[in-house]
Design a protein around this motif. Structure first.
Motif, PDB file in Angstrom:
ATOM      1  N   PHE A  40      39.108  42.840  54.625  1.00 36.11           N
ATOM      2  CA  PHE A  40      38.912  41.529  54.605  1.00 36.11           C
ATOM      3  C   PHE A  40      38.193  40.976  53.393  1.00 36.11           C
ATOM      4  O   PHE A  40      37.502  41.477  52.731  1.00 36.11           O
ATOM      5  CB  PHE A  40      37.695  41.406  55.777  1.00 36.11           C
ATOM      6  CG  PHE A  40      36.851  40.217  55.937  1.00 36.11           C
ATOM      7  CD1 PHE A  40      37.816  39.114  56.459  1.00 36.11           C
ATOM      8  CD2 PHE A  40      35.669  39.881  55.408  1.00 36.11           C
ATOM      9  CE1 PHE A  40      37.177  37.699  56.493  1.00 36.11           C
ATOM     10  CE2 PHE A  40      35.205  38.526  55.328  1.00 36.11           C
ATOM     11  CZ  PHE A  40      36.000  37.333  55.860  1.00 36.11           C
ATOM     12  N   VAL A  41      39.033  39.770  53.304  1.00 32.64           N
ATOM     13  CA  VAL A  41      38.469  38.864  52.028  1.00 32.64           C
ATOM     14  C   VAL A  41      38.257  37.565  52.720  1.00 32.64           C
ATOM     15  O   VAL A  41      39.179  36.891  53.207  1.00 32.64           O
ATOM     16  CB  VAL A  41      39.459  39.018  50.780  1.00 32.64           C
ATOM     17  CG1 VAL A  41      39.108  37.902  49.778  1.00 32.64           C
ATOM     18  CG2 VAL A  41      39.627  40.310  50.380  1.00 32.64           C
ATOM     19  N   ARG A 100      37.725  33.090  46.704  1.00 35.41           N
ATOM     20  CA  ARG A 100      36.063  32.962  46.658  1.00 35.41           C
ATOM     21  C   ARG A 100      35.563  34.452  46.531  1.00 35.41           C
ATOM     22  O   ARG A 100      36.273  35.613  46.557  1.00 35.41           O
ATOM     23  CB  ARG A 100      35.535  33.222  48.279  1.00 35.41           C
ATOM     24  CG  ARG A 100      35.904  31.557  48.996  1.00 35.41           C
ATOM     25  CD  ARG A 100      35.198  31.556  50.217  1.00 35.41           C
ATOM     26  NE  ARG A 100      35.685  30.365  50.842  1.00 35.41           N
ATOM     27  CZ  ARG A 100      34.715  29.333  50.818  1.00 35.41           C
ATOM     28  NH1 ARG A 100      33.837  29.291  50.087  1.00 35.41           N
ATOM     29  NH2 ARG A 100      35.172  27.962  51.408  1.00 35.41           N
ATOM     30  N   GLY A 101      34.556  34.555  45.375  1.00 34.57           N
ATOM     31  CA  GLY A 101      33.737  35.744  45.203  1.00 34.57           C
ATOM     32  C   GLY A 101      34.208  36.075  43.720  1.00 34.57           C
ATOM     33  O   GLY A 101      34.444  35.218  42.790  1.00 34.57           O
ATOM     34  N   LEU A 143      36.522  28.809  44.335  1.00 34.80           N
ATOM     35  CA  LEU A 143      36.016  27.629  45.443  1.00 34.80           C
ATOM     36  C   LEU A 143      34.685  27.458  45.273  1.00 34.80           C
ATOM     37  O   LEU A 143      34.121  26.468  45.511  1.00 34.80           O
ATOM     38  CB  LEU A 143      36.607  27.575  46.831  1.00 34.80           C
ATOM     39  CG  LEU A 143      38.179  27.389  46.783  1.00 34.80           C
ATOM     40  CD1 LEU A 143      38.612  27.825  48.281  1.00 34.80           C
ATOM     41  CD2 LEU A 143      38.689  26.213  46.405  1.00 34.80           C
ATOM     42  N   ALA A 144      33.943  28.665  45.060  1.00 30.85           N
ATOM     43  CA  ALA A 144      32.683  28.558  45.281  1.00 30.85           C
ATOM     44  C   ALA A 144      31.704  27.522  44.148  1.00 30.85           C
ATOM     45  O   ALA A 144      30.762  27.054  44.066  1.00 30.85           O
ATOM     46  CB  ALA A 144      31.867  29.962  45.118  1.00 30.85           C
ATOM     47  N   ASN A 145      32.372  27.875  42.770  1.00 30.00           N
ATOM     48  CA  ASN A 145      32.010  26.960  41.737  1.00 30.00           C
ATOM     49  C   ASN A 145      32.837  26.231  41.080  1.00 30.00           C
ATOM     50  O   ASN A 145      32.396  25.434  39.945  1.00 30.00           O
ATOM     51  CB  ASN A 145      31.205  28.049  40.689  1.00 30.00           C
ATOM     52  CG  ASN A 145      32.358  29.040  40.420  1.00 30.00           C
ATOM     53  OD1 ASN A 145      33.383  28.734  40.012  1.00 30.00           O
ATOM     54  ND2 ASN A 145      31.609  30.367  39.821  1.00 30.00           N
ATOM     55  N   GLY A 146      34.190  26.162  41.371  1.00 29.47           N
ATOM     56  CA  GLY A 146      35.168  25.346  40.727  1.00 29.47           C
ATOM     57  C   GLY A 146      35.478  25.795  39.398  1.00 29.47           C
ATOM     58  O   GLY A 146      36.422  25.194  38.585  1.00 29.47           O
ATOM     59  N   VAL A 466      31.168  38.512  47.379  1.00 28.62           N
ATOM     60  CA  VAL A 466      30.332  39.272  46.280  1.00 28.62           C
ATOM     61  C   VAL A 466      30.045  40.671  46.626  1.00 28.62           C
ATOM     62  O   VAL A 466      30.227  41.539  45.712  1.00 28.62           O
ATOM     63  CB  VAL A 466      28.988  38.384  46.102  1.00 28.62           C
ATOM     64  CG1 VAL A 466      28.088  39.269  45.182  1.00 28.62           C
ATOM     65  CG2 VAL A 466      29.296  36.847  45.758  1.00 28.62           C
ATOM     66  N   THR A 467      29.819  40.910  48.072  1.00 27.02           N
ATOM     67  CA  THR A 467      29.724  42.460  48.529  1.00 27.02           C
ATOM     68  C   THR A 467      30.658  42.780  49.329  1.00 27.02           C
ATOM     69  O   THR A 467      30.453  42.717  50.794  1.00 27.02           O
ATOM     70  CB  THR A 467      28.463  42.421  48.900  1.00 27.02           C
ATOM     71  OG1 THR A 467      27.328  41.783  47.935  1.00 27.02           O
ATOM     72  CG2 THR A 467      27.753  44.090  49.264  1.00 27.02           C
ATOM     73  N   PRO A 468      31.850  43.064  49.106  1.00 31.44           N
ATOM     74  CA  PRO A 468      33.113  43.296  50.165  1.00 31.44           C
ATOM     75  C   PRO A 468      32.632  44.558  51.015  1.00 31.44           C
ATOM     76  O   PRO A 468      33.230  44.480  52.155  1.00 31.44           O
ATOM     77  CB  PRO A 468      34.313  43.699  49.338  1.00 31.44           C
ATOM     78  CG  PRO A 468      34.047  43.012  47.913  1.00 31.44           C
ATOM     79  CD  PRO A 468      32.492  43.154  47.581  1.00 31.44           C
TER      80      PRO A 468
END
Length: 769
Positions: A40-41, A100-101, A143-146, A466-468
């Motif tokens: 899962f991502v 993301r991440g 997408l979290a920070n562009g 961040v923590t898969p």
């Protein structure tokens, strides 16, 4: 600068294209390597991906072109695609991906595929604009920070051409072999004869209806009685008309696993004269998995490790196999050490007829529906036992958040996520506090609930990115529940209702978006097919199913006459017995005496159906007391598979006894007991759904949507379908005979009688007889 690919440039001039393929499909076929990886991502949604692309594109200069359509011909293959962006002045092409991440969490094999796509676009631009070299860039947008992560390489024209040509040669060699097979297939199917010496009564009419619907490109809703050979009658005309209808695929969809076995057997019979026909069975992942409990990635599962490296050989062997059922796929997968489930997914592209569950085409994320649109296939869809599609589709488009999974997720949630989930719980409890009873139905979903849900989903997605390693267990499961709930909230309308359930009796508290009418969701599925045939032995009245399922306005209708004769089945109504809830206790003696009297007159095997387990148990107890000499056996709650098989096995040739079962349950349909294995049925109910708050909400909604037909759409039509199905267990062949008792005075009403099969001659049974 990277070295040029080693593939030699094609010496022959580029010819006219014989095949067309997208850049995406070309690279997926020839450039995938390494492990299968489905860990899962938190992937961006389609809307987020498009917004991310637009953001990157908006940052580029005036000479930058967005969404550039490109094509090239190589080795008889027309390759088409759309580059995310290019700047010819600076000789640069970009492939944009959003994520993301952590950037380093993007798998190497995924990145290799991205490079392959970008290099194809690089070659197309070099060819289009006569460029000698070009910069090929991968742009990854967080997408979290562009922020953008940029990977770029300078490639010479010849090296890009070699890379492109190698992909095309690999694909074309495969495509040409498929062309040869498809040519042989069309010729074989055009000459296909009917697999039996003659048609059974009604079978030719159904086959003609299916053929004409496909020829006209229209849908068909068909009611055809049990025993005429519906599976052969629906599959054979589509195979026979394969070339005439320009068919790419036939999907045979079933509600239950046994239906797939029947379909495979019928297809083997209907297509027996075609050596080129390839039939594939798709099985659910949990049933096909060889290593349950392991995630689908190379670190966990040996069959995922190096999957794409071994897939070509497995695919070649599968292509030499005519019937790819579950066991055949498993054998091939074991020989090549690949995952059988994902081998089957791959073979869906290269098979002609696919037998699968409803959800593969009708679900919100349906695999076959997505492939049909992506590949622009002309598909004919057969929906077996289509009366089941209504409830199955309602479930597909219903989303629920249950209290117990929520509590488990909250208990293990990291500190940074707990406040988001607590906010969800606060709004949940507020909704419950506003209820006047344990159940409330609303016509809208409160914004006060949706906002904290969206914030919780975003927080958990960022945490998983961040923590898969945390992406498992109760938190992940409830994350998926929230995602789907929000997805259904976006599509909320008059077809659904928002329910708040609060219980004090040990039941489950829940928030539910319950779908009542799946038509708006299913319409695109029908529109995407060349023709869809919905067929069943009980599919009346047609307007009900057309409205509920969303079949097109020009859908053809066919009601095949029964091959059975009136004298074969005695149907008796008991006008002096009421099975209404308030009358049940008082009518048990008369009801059970009727069963015992009939058995005494004609000993044999009978089935007695009741509307609930409570009713069944009460009737069984009373019958055993009043008629102790008659053998009985009974369906139980949560019956195991072995127990169900034992229940059916009691109906032996020459046997005697009464089986007690629940109407609409496991023994009310799909049970074949020909001859004297079953000579009669007693049906102590109209099968009406329970009158409760939920169903009354549905009735009110149906009144609004379907011009005052709320009671029929909610109660009467679904109930009588179960009655007719249960009665249909008695007469299975043209030599059978038997009796059916409809034990309730309401069966004598004209509006109910009109909904019973036309070949039934219904009489009134006097208890004094």
């Amino acid at each position: 600068m990277p070295s040029a690919a080693t593939a030699p440039a094609l010496k022959q001039p580029l010819a006219a294209a014989h095949h067309a393929v997208s850049v995406k499909a070309l690279c997926a076929f020839g450039a995938k390597a390494g492990d299968l990886d489905f860990r899962f991502v938190p992937a961006p949604s389609a809307q987020e991906g498009m917004a991310g692309h637009s953001l990157v594109q908006s940052r580029r200069g005036a000479t930058y072109e967005r969404e550039v359509s490109l094509s090239a011909i190589c080795a008889g293959l027309l390759v088409r695609g759309r580059a995310d962006g290019c700047d010819i002045e600076h000789r640069r092409v970009e492939e944009i991906k959003t994520f993301r991440g952590r950037f380093d969490a993007i798998r190497e094999n995924h990145r290799a595929l991205h490079w392959a796509q970008a290099k194809c676009y690089g070659w197309m631009l070099c060819e289009r604009d006569s460029l000698e070299e070009i910069t090929v860039a991968l742009v990854y947008l967080d997408l979290a920070n562009g922020e953008e992560t940029l990977l770029e390489e300078r490639w010479p024209r010849d090296a890009l051409r070699a890379h492109f040509e190698q992909l095309c040669v690999t694909f074309t060699a495969w495509a040409e072999r498929q062309d040869d097979r498809h040519l042989a297939l069309r010729q074989e199917l055009e000459a296909l004869s009917f697999p039996h010496a003659t048609f059974r009564p009604g079978q030719r009419e159904l086959a003609q209806g299916v053929y004409r619907a496909a020829a006209a490109g229209r849908c068909l809703i068909a009611q055809a009685p049990t025993g005429i050979g519906k599976t052969v009658a629906t599959t054979w005309p589509l195979l026979r008309g394969w070339a005439a209808h320009k068919t790419h695929k036939v999907f045979f969809l079933t509600a239950k696993t046994p239906g797939r076995a029947v379909a495979l057997e019928a297809l083997g019979l209907a297509g027996r004269d075609s050596a080129s026909l390839r039939v594939l069975e798709l099985t659910a992942r949990e049933k096909a998995c060889e290593h349950p409990g392991k995630s689908c990635d190379g670190e966990s599962c040996p069959l995922a490790r190096g999957f794409y490296d071994r897939l070509p050989d497995a695919r070649r062997e599968a292509m030499a196999t005519r019937e790819l059922g579950r066991s055949q796929l498993r054998s091939i997968a074991q020989a090549h050490a690949v995952c059988p489930y994902f081998l089957a997914q791959e073979m869906a592209r290269w098979s002609d007829v696919i037998v699968a569950d409803y959800n593969y085409y009708f679900d919100s994320s349906a695999f076959l529906f997505a492939l049909t649109r992506d590949e622009e296939w002309r598909v004919a869809v057969l929906v077996d036992e289509a009366h089941n599609l209504l409830e199955r589709a309602r479930a597909m488009y219903t989303a629920a958040l249950a209290a117990q999974p929520f509590d488990e997720a909250l208990r293990i949630a990291p500190a940074g996520i707990k406040p988001r989930l607590v906010a969800v719980r606060r709004e949940w409890r507020l909704l419950q506090s506003q209820q006047a009873s344990g159940y409330a139905a609303l016509d809208a979903i409160p914004d006060g609930l949706l906002q904290p849900l969206q914030e919780a989903v975003s927080a958990i997605a960022e945490h998983f990115a961040v923590t898969p390693k945390d992406a498992h267990g109760p938190l992940q499961r409830f994350f998926f529940d929230m995602l789907y709930f929000l997805r259904m909230a976006d599509a909320f309308g008059a077809h659904s209702v928002f329910e708040v359930t609060s219980t004090d009796d040990g039941g489950e508290d829940a928030l539910t978006i319950r779908n009542l009418v799946p038509a708006p969701f299913l319409k695109p599925r029908f529109a995407a097919s060349m023709s869809t045939v919905c067929f069943s032995g009980t599919l009346a009245p047609f307007p009900f199913y057309r409205d509920m399922l969303g079949l097109p306005d020009d859908t053809l209708e066919l009601d095949v006459a029964s091959p059975f004769q009136t004298h074969q089945l005695s149907v008796q109504v008991t006008p002096r017995i009421s099975t209404r809830f308030q009358h049940r206790a008082g009518s048990l003696d008369a009801l059970t005496d009727l069963i015992g009297s009939q058995f005494s007159r004609r000993p044999g095997n009978y089935l007695a159906f009741f509307s609930s387990f409570d009713y069944l148990e009460a009737a069984h107890t009373t019958f055993a007391q009043r008629w102790p000499g008659i053998p009985t056996w009974s369906q139980s709650r949560r019956m195991a598979e072995a127990d169900r098989e034992a229940f059916v096995a009691r109906f032996q040739v020459g046997g005697q006894g009464v089986g007690f079962a629940v109407l609409g349950g496991a023994f009310g349909e799909g049970v074949d007991l020909p001859g004297d294995r079953l000579i009669g049925a007693f049906i102590a109910s109209l099968g009406l759904p329970q009158h409760n708050a939920m169903n009354e909400v549905m009735r009110e909604r149906m009144e609004t949507l379907f011009s005052g037909d709320g009671y029929n759409y909610t109660y009467l039509y679904p109930g009588l379908r179960k009655v007719v199905q249960a009665a249909g267990r008695v007469i299975r062949t043209e030599s059978d005979s038997g009796v059916v008792y409809l034990m309730d005075d309401r069966f004598d009403r004209p509006e109910v009688r009109r909904l019973l099969p036309s070949w039934w001659q219904v009489g009134r049974y006097s208890l004094a007889t």
